[in-house]
Structures are given as structure tokens and as C-alpha cells.
Design a protein around this motif. Structure first.
Motif, PDB file in Angstrom:
ATOM      1  N   ALA A  59       0.830  -1.204   0.000  1.00 53.89           N
ATOM      2  CA  ALA A  59       0.000   0.000   0.000  1.00 53.89           C
ATOM      3  C   ALA A  59       0.863   1.253   0.000  1.00 53.89           C
ATOM      4  O   ALA A  59       0.537   2.251  -0.670  1.00 53.89           O
ATOM      5  CB  ALA A  59      -0.925  -0.006   1.215  1.00 53.89           C
ATOM      6  N   GLY A  60       1.986   1.220   0.725  1.00 54.01           N
ATOM      7  CA  GLY A  60       2.889   2.367   0.724  1.00 54.01           C
ATOM      8  C   GLY A  60       3.465   2.642  -0.658  1.00 54.01           C
ATOM      9  O   GLY A  60       3.599   3.808  -1.068  1.00 54.01           O
ATOM     10  N   PRO A  78      -4.975   7.447  -2.254  1.00 53.63           N
ATOM     11  CA  PRO A  78      -5.230   7.485  -0.804  1.00 53.63           C
ATOM     12  C   PRO A  78      -5.036   6.100  -0.196  1.00 53.63           C
ATOM     13  O   PRO A  78      -5.133   5.080  -0.890  1.00 53.63           O
ATOM     14  CB  PRO A  78      -6.678   7.949  -0.710  1.00 53.63           C
ATOM     15  CG  PRO A  78      -7.286   7.616  -2.033  1.00 53.63           C
ATOM     16  CD  PRO A  78      -6.189   7.727  -3.042  1.00 53.63           C
ATOM     17  N   ARG A  79      -4.780   6.056   1.114  1.00 53.31           N
ATOM     18  CA  ARG A  79      -4.429   4.784   1.741  1.00 53.31           C
ATOM     19  C   ARG A  79      -5.528   3.719   1.601  1.00 53.31           C
ATOM     20  O   ARG A  79      -5.208   2.560   1.305  1.00 53.31           O
ATOM     21  CB  ARG A  79      -4.078   5.004   3.211  1.00 53.31           C
ATOM     22  CG  ARG A  79      -3.673   3.706   3.898  1.00 53.31           C
ATOM     23  CD  ARG A  79      -3.121   3.902   5.278  1.00 53.31           C
ATOM     24  NE  ARG A  79      -2.787   2.619   5.862  1.00 53.31           N
ATOM     25  CZ  ARG A  79      -1.665   1.949   5.648  1.00 53.31           C
ATOM     26  NH1 ARG A  79      -0.745   2.461   4.837  1.00 53.31           N
ATOM     27  NH2 ARG A  79      -1.433   0.788   6.213  1.00 53.31           N
ATOM     28  N   PRO A  80      -6.809   4.029   1.831  1.00 53.53           N
ATOM     29  CA  PRO A  80      -7.826   2.962   1.667  1.00 53.53           C
ATOM     30  C   PRO A  80      -7.821   2.355   0.274  1.00 53.53           C
ATOM     31  O   PRO A  80      -7.907   1.125   0.115  1.00 53.53           O
ATOM     32  CB  PRO A  80      -9.139   3.671   1.986  1.00 53.53           C
ATOM     33  CG  PRO A  80      -8.750   4.820   2.848  1.00 53.53           C
ATOM     34  CD  PRO A  80      -7.428   5.272   2.326  1.00 53.53           C
ATOM     35  N   LEU A  81      -7.711   3.197  -0.751  1.00 52.54           N
ATOM     36  CA  LEU A  81      -7.701   2.687  -2.116  1.00 52.54           C
ATOM     37  C   LEU A  81      -6.419   1.913  -2.405  1.00 52.54           C
ATOM     38  O   LEU A  81      -6.437   0.876  -3.092  1.00 52.54           O
ATOM     39  CB  LEU A  81      -7.859   3.845  -3.105  1.00 52.54           C
ATOM     40  CG  LEU A  81      -8.051   3.455  -4.580  1.00 52.54           C
ATOM     41  CD1 LEU A  81      -9.268   2.560  -4.735  1.00 52.54           C
ATOM     42  CD2 LEU A  81      -8.178   4.707  -5.436  1.00 52.54           C
ATOM     43  N   ALA A  82      -5.287   2.400  -1.864  1.00 51.84           N
ATOM     44  CA  ALA A  82      -4.016   1.701  -2.066  1.00 51.84           C
ATOM     45  C   ALA A  82      -4.038   0.332  -1.391  1.00 51.84           C
ATOM     46  O   ALA A  82      -3.530  -0.653  -1.943  1.00 51.84           O
ATOM     47  CB  ALA A  82      -2.867   2.547  -1.528  1.00 51.84           C
ATOM     48  N   LEU A  83      -4.616   0.249  -0.200  1.00 57.78           N
ATOM     49  CA  LEU A  83      -4.704  -1.031   0.505  1.00 57.78           C
ATOM     50  C   LEU A  83      -5.626  -1.991  -0.249  1.00 57.78           C
ATOM     51  O   LEU A  83      -5.322  -3.190  -0.361  1.00 57.78           O
ATOM     52  CB  LEU A  83      -5.212  -0.811   1.926  1.00 57.78           C
ATOM     53  CG  LEU A  83      -5.292  -2.047   2.823  1.00 57.78           C
ATOM     54  CD1 LEU A  83      -3.923  -2.670   3.006  1.00 57.78           C
ATOM     55  CD2 LEU A  83      -5.894  -1.691   4.177  1.00 57.78           C
ATOM     56  N   THR A  84      -6.727  -1.486  -0.776  1.00 57.90           N
ATOM     57  CA  THR A  84      -7.621  -2.330  -1.572  1.00 57.90           C
ATOM     58  C   THR A  84      -6.917  -2.860  -2.810  1.00 57.90           C
ATOM     59  O   THR A  84      -7.065  -4.040  -3.176  1.00 57.90           O
ATOM     60  CB  THR A  84      -8.867  -1.532  -1.978  1.00 57.90           C
ATOM     61  OG1 THR A  84      -9.509  -1.020  -0.800  1.00 57.90           O
ATOM     62  CG2 THR A  84      -9.840  -2.403  -2.748  1.00 57.90           C
ATOM     63  N   PHE A  90      -5.140  -5.338  10.679  1.00 60.00           N
ATOM     64  CA  PHE A  90      -3.899  -4.726  11.166  1.00 60.00           C
ATOM     65  C   PHE A  90      -3.355  -3.718  10.155  1.00 60.00           C
ATOM     66  O   PHE A  90      -2.888  -2.634  10.533  1.00 60.00           O
ATOM     67  CB  PHE A  90      -2.841  -5.802  11.417  1.00 60.00           C
ATOM     68  CG  PHE A  90      -3.143  -6.680  12.602  1.00 60.00           C
ATOM     69  CD1 PHE A  90      -4.010  -6.258  13.598  1.00 60.00           C
ATOM     70  CD2 PHE A  90      -2.568  -7.933  12.718  1.00 60.00           C
ATOM     71  CE1 PHE A  90      -4.307  -7.067  14.683  1.00 60.00           C
ATOM     72  CE2 PHE A  90      -2.843  -8.750  13.803  1.00 60.00           C
ATOM     73  CZ  PHE A  90      -3.715  -8.314  14.786  1.00 60.00           C
ATOM     74  N   ALA A  91      -3.393  -4.079   8.864  1.00 60.93           N
ATOM     75  CA  ALA A  91      -2.858  -3.187   7.838  1.00 60.93           C
ATOM     76  C   ALA A  91      -3.748  -1.978   7.602  1.00 60.93           C
ATOM     77  O   ALA A  91      -3.264  -0.919   7.181  1.00 60.93           O
ATOM     78  CB  ALA A  91      -2.683  -3.954   6.524  1.00 60.93           C
ATOM     79  N   ALA A  92      -5.056  -2.099   7.860  1.00 61.98           N
ATOM     80  CA  ALA A  92      -5.963  -0.975   7.632  1.00 61.98           C
ATOM     81  C   ALA A  92      -5.678   0.183   8.573  1.00 61.98           C
ATOM     82  O   ALA A  92      -5.755   1.353   8.183  1.00 61.98           O
ATOM     83  CB  ALA A  92      -7.407  -1.446   7.778  1.00 61.98           C
ATOM     84  N   ASN A  93      -5.330  -0.125   9.817  1.00 64.32           N
ATOM     85  CA  ASN A  93      -5.058   0.939  10.791  1.00 64.32           C
ATOM     86  C   ASN A  93      -3.963   0.472  11.748  1.00 64.32           C
ATOM     87  O   ASN A  93      -4.217   0.186  12.915  1.00 64.32           O
ATOM     88  CB  ASN A  93      -6.337   1.288  11.564  1.00 64.32           C
ATOM     89  CG  ASN A  93      -6.195   2.568  12.367  1.00 64.32           C
ATOM     90  OD1 ASN A  93      -5.166   3.241  12.313  1.00 64.32           O
ATOM     91  ND2 ASN A  93      -7.228   2.907  13.120  1.00 64.32           N
ATOM     92  N   PRO A  94      -2.715   0.358  11.265  1.00 64.66           N
ATOM     93  CA  PRO A  94      -1.653  -0.174  12.126  1.00 64.66           C
ATOM     94  C   PRO A  94      -1.345   0.700  13.324  1.00 64.66           C
ATOM     95  O   PRO A  94      -0.993   0.196  14.393  1.00 64.66           O
ATOM     96  CB  PRO A  94      -0.455  -0.276  11.167  1.00 64.66           C
ATOM     97  CG  PRO A  94      -0.750   0.700  10.080  1.00 64.66           C
ATOM     98  CD  PRO A  94      -2.232   0.710   9.928  1.00 64.66           C
ATOM     99  N   ARG A  95      -1.470   2.006  13.171  1.00 66.68           N
ATOM    100  CA  ARG A  95      -1.132   2.909  14.276  1.00 66.68           C
ATOM    101  C   ARG A  95      -2.053   2.682  15.477  1.00 66.68           C
ATOM    102  O   ARG A  95      -1.606   2.770  16.627  1.00 66.68           O
ATOM    103  CB  ARG A  95      -1.227   4.367  13.807  1.00 66.68           C
ATOM    104  CG  ARG A  95      -0.816   5.390  14.869  1.00 66.68           C
ATOM    105  CD  ARG A  95      -0.864   6.792  14.303  1.00 66.68           C
ATOM    106  NE  ARG A  95       0.114   6.927  13.233  1.00 66.68           N
ATOM    107  CZ  ARG A  95       1.392   7.232  13.432  1.00 66.68           C
ATOM    108  NH1 ARG A  95       1.839   7.403  14.686  1.00 66.68           N
ATOM    109  NH2 ARG A  95       2.212   7.353  12.438  1.00 66.68           N
TER     110      ARG A  95
END
Length: 397
Positions: free
Chosen positions: A59-60, A69-75, A181-186
Motif C-alpha cells: 500500500a505504501g 489514498p491509503r484505503p484505495l491503495a490497501l484495496t 492490522f494493515a488498515a489501521n496499524p497505528r
């Protein structure tokens, strides 16, 4: 030597200290027993974290290169992994399913050929003359059970595969937990950091970041090594006209995930199949596998070493053996990433914090190491000038 000026310990004080030691010992034993009971769950949790690290890294890259954006990148990362797994099963899975019976037959034929050759040179008589074995000399034949019974081996494998409910359940947990975990690691990292003292949270947060960075680099190096070994062995076996070259290349690719031990495991079926072609082909296949892994170790890995993680072979083999004794095949599979995690934690929390030595953390670049030393030096200078820890606002009286 006892201090003469120190008053003798009273009985209540001795009882109190003995009780404290006993409680600590019981707690340590309890934690060890609990960890042993839930070891399988802890291993599944670690694999889920490793899967989350993979998703986070992909995703990064998508966020950096595609400006997503992060949600789209993770998808996109999840869809890409699903497509890769589907492609592997569509092409490699069909090949494995169609060629596995032929591989079994080839291995049985090779073993029977070896037994025939051993009978021809009367190996049992010679071993008995050296004091090895319990058979009677002069029989000139080996018992039928001298070699491995591949029918029994494959029946055991089928038995393990039939009990796949637990494996599927663990895989489902790994995928679902890894995505969360990857959706919101922080959020998950901060939740765990709240369990420790506030003055240690910043340092432990840095340790978790370095562990994630090291695991991402290890995954990158491992996937590149698997790809290189698979391509070289596949082309080489095809040029040598070895039967089942595609299936053997797939086995070599997958087994590269297990350093050193996986190399030996993948080499054995290839040598047995090559024996059907001829002894010279066996030698060529052995040289091919040695060349493939030498190419991976001395050319591919040095070229990508600045972006990957290099583990010490001795520690890695010991970790694989320990993982195999503790958790079987599953322990061997996760031995390398577990060693990466343990190494980084020991380097930062023991070598640096306890011993006070400055060390380059596993997987850390030279520029990152210099920057981290500079930040640490500036914080130490600020602490000395302020007469205390600037993070908690203490000042010199």
C-alpha cells in the motif's frame, strides 16, 4: 562476603524476600506455561502481523507511485495478492495436480533402481564386514524395506491434507486479522504501547517501526530470491530434458522461502527424477542447483542487499531447527522472519539501551543509521542542558 556493619536479617524480612522470590518464580513459570499452551495461536498471530506488513508495504508503494489514498491503495494491494494467488493456483496448481502422480511414480522407480544397484555390488555384505548392520553376511540382497516406501509417505501426506479444516481456519484468521492490522496499524501499535510506562512508549514505538521496516525488507529479498531460483532451475531443467521440469521448478521456488534447509529439500526429488535419465544428468542437475543458489547468494543478494535484510547463516539454521522442534513445519516456515524480529529487538533494547553501544540495526540503511545517531545525540544534549528528561519536563534543581 557479608558486610559487618549491616544488621543481621530478621526472620520476617527473610520470609518476605523468600516470598517475593517464590512469587516471581511462579509468575515466570506461569507465563512460560501459558506461552507454551497458546504457542500455536501466537504463531498464527505472528503470521497475521507478517501478512499485515506485506500489505502495508504494498500500500505504501501504491501511495508513493500512484498517488492513491491509503484505503484505495490497501484495496489495490489486496486485489493484487488475490490475483497472484489465483494465478499461481490456476497455472501451478493445475500442473502440480496433473504431474504429482507422475512424480510419485518417478521417485518410486528411482528408489527401486538404487536398490537394484546396491544389490548388484553386495553392499550389505560389505557393511556387515565393517560391523555395520545386523543382517547376515553373504545374502547379497537387501530387504524389500531397505528403501523408503513412497506409498506410505504419500498416504501420510494425504492424511495430513485431509485434516485441512484447522489449516483453513488458521489461514482465514491470518487473512482477516492481517487486513485489519494493515488498515489501521497505528491504532493497534498505540493500544499496545499504552500498556507500558509513558517514558518508554516513544522508544518502543521506534522499535516497532524498525521491526516493520526490517520485515518489509526481508520479504522483498525473499521474493526476489524465490523468483531468481525458480527461473534458473526451470530453464536449466528444461534444457537438460529432465522430466517434470515445471513441477520441480515450482518446488524449488517455494522451498527457497526456507533458507538453506529448503535448498536441500527441493534438490532431493530433482536428483531422483534425473536418475531416470542417467547418472550424468544427476551430476548436471546437482551442478544446476548449486549454480542457482550460488547465483542467488553471491550475485542477486549483493545487488539488492542495500534494500533487503541479510541474516547470519548459523543463527538462521539454529532458528529453523528450534522452530521445527517447537512447532513442526510451521515453525520452520516462520523461522527467518521471527529471527529478523528477535534480532532487531535485541539490538535496540539490549545492545543500545542496556549496553550503551551504538549499532546499525538489521535492515537499516547507512543514512538512516547516521540520522538516528544524530537524533539521539541531540536528545542527549538537550537532556544534559535541561538537567532531566525533556519528554517528561523534569528540570535541574
Amino acid at each position: 562476603m557479608a558486610d559487618p556493619d549491616r544488621p543481621p536479617m530478621t526472620q520476617p524480612e527473610f520470609a518476605r524476600r523468600a516470598a517475593i522470590v517464590a512469587v516471581i518464580a511462579v509468575l515466570i513459570a506461569g507465563v512460560a506455561a501459558f506461552a507454551w499452551v497458546v504457542s500455536q495461536a501466537l504463531l498464527v498471530l505472528f503470521v497475521a502481523i507478517l501478512f499485515a506488513v506485506l500489505l502495508d508495504g504494498m500500500a505504501g508503494l501504491a501511495m508513493r507511485w500512484l498517488r492513491l489514498p491509503r484505503p484505495l491503495a490497501l484495496t489495490l494491494a489486496i486485489l493484487l495478492i488475490i490475483a497472484c494467488i489465483g494465478g499461481i493456483f490456476a497455472f501451478g496448481g493445475l500442473r502440480v495436480a496433473s504431474e504429482a502422480p507422475a512424480l510419485r511414480s518417478s521417485l518410486q522407480t528411482s528408489v527401486q533402481r538404487i536398490q537394484h544397484e546396491l544389490r548388484g555390488i553386495d553392499v550389505e555384505h560389505k557393511l556387515h564386514a565393517l560391523g555395520i548392520g545386523s543382517g547376515k553376511p553373504g545374502t547379497g540382497a537387501l530387504p524389500p524395506s531397505a528403501g523408503p516406501d513412497f506409498s506410505a509417505i504419500f498416504s501420510h501426506v494425504q492424511g495430513y491434507l485431509s485434516n485441512s479444516v484447522e489449516v483453513v481456519a488458521d489461514l482465514f484468521i491470518v487473512i482477516v486479522a492481517g487486513i485489519y492490522f494493515a488498515a489501521n496499524p497505528r491504532f493497534y501499535v498505540d493500544t499496545c504501547l499504552k500498556l507500558v510506562a509513558q517514558r518508554r512508549r516513544e522508544r518502543l514505538g521506534g522499535v516497532t517501526r524498525e521491526v516493520g521496516h526490517g520485515l518489509r525488507r526481508w520479504l522483498l529479498g525473499t521474493f526476489i530470491s524465490m523468483l531468481a531460483v525458480g527461473i534458473v532451475t526451470g530453464i536449466g531443467l528444461t534444457l537438460l530434458h529432465v522430466p517434470l521440469a515445471g513441477l520441480l521448478a515450482i518446488i524449488a521456488t517455494v522451498m527457497t522461502f526456507i533458507p538453506y534447509i529448503g535448498t536441500i529439500i527441493s534438490m532431493v526429488p530433482a536428483l531422483l527424477v534425473a536418475l531416470l535419465v542417467g547418472p550424468i544428468t544427476v551430476l548436471y542437475v546437482l551442478l544446476l542447483y548449486l549454480f542457482a543458489h550460488a547465483l542467488e547468494g553471491y550475485l542477486v543478494t549483493p545487488l539488492i542487499q542495500s534494500r533487503t535484510v541479510r541474516l547470519a547463516p548459523g543463527w538462521l539454521i539454529l532458528t529453523e531447527l528450534a522452530g521445527g522442534l517447537a512447532a513442526g513445519v510451521f515453525g520452520v516456515l516462520i523461522a527467518a522472519p521471527l529471527l529478523v524480529t528477535i534480532t532487531i529487538v535485541v539490538q535496540m533494547l539490549y545492545v543500545e539501551d542496556v549496553l550503551g553501544d551504538s549499532t546499525r540495526v538489521l535492515g537499516e540503511s547507512r543514512e538512516g543509521f547516521r540520522m538516528r545517531r544524530l537524533v539521539a545525540a541531540l536528545r542527549e544534549r538537550a537532556r544534559r542542558r535541561g538537567g532531566g528528561d525533556p519528554r517528561n519536563g523534569k528540570e535541574r534543581n
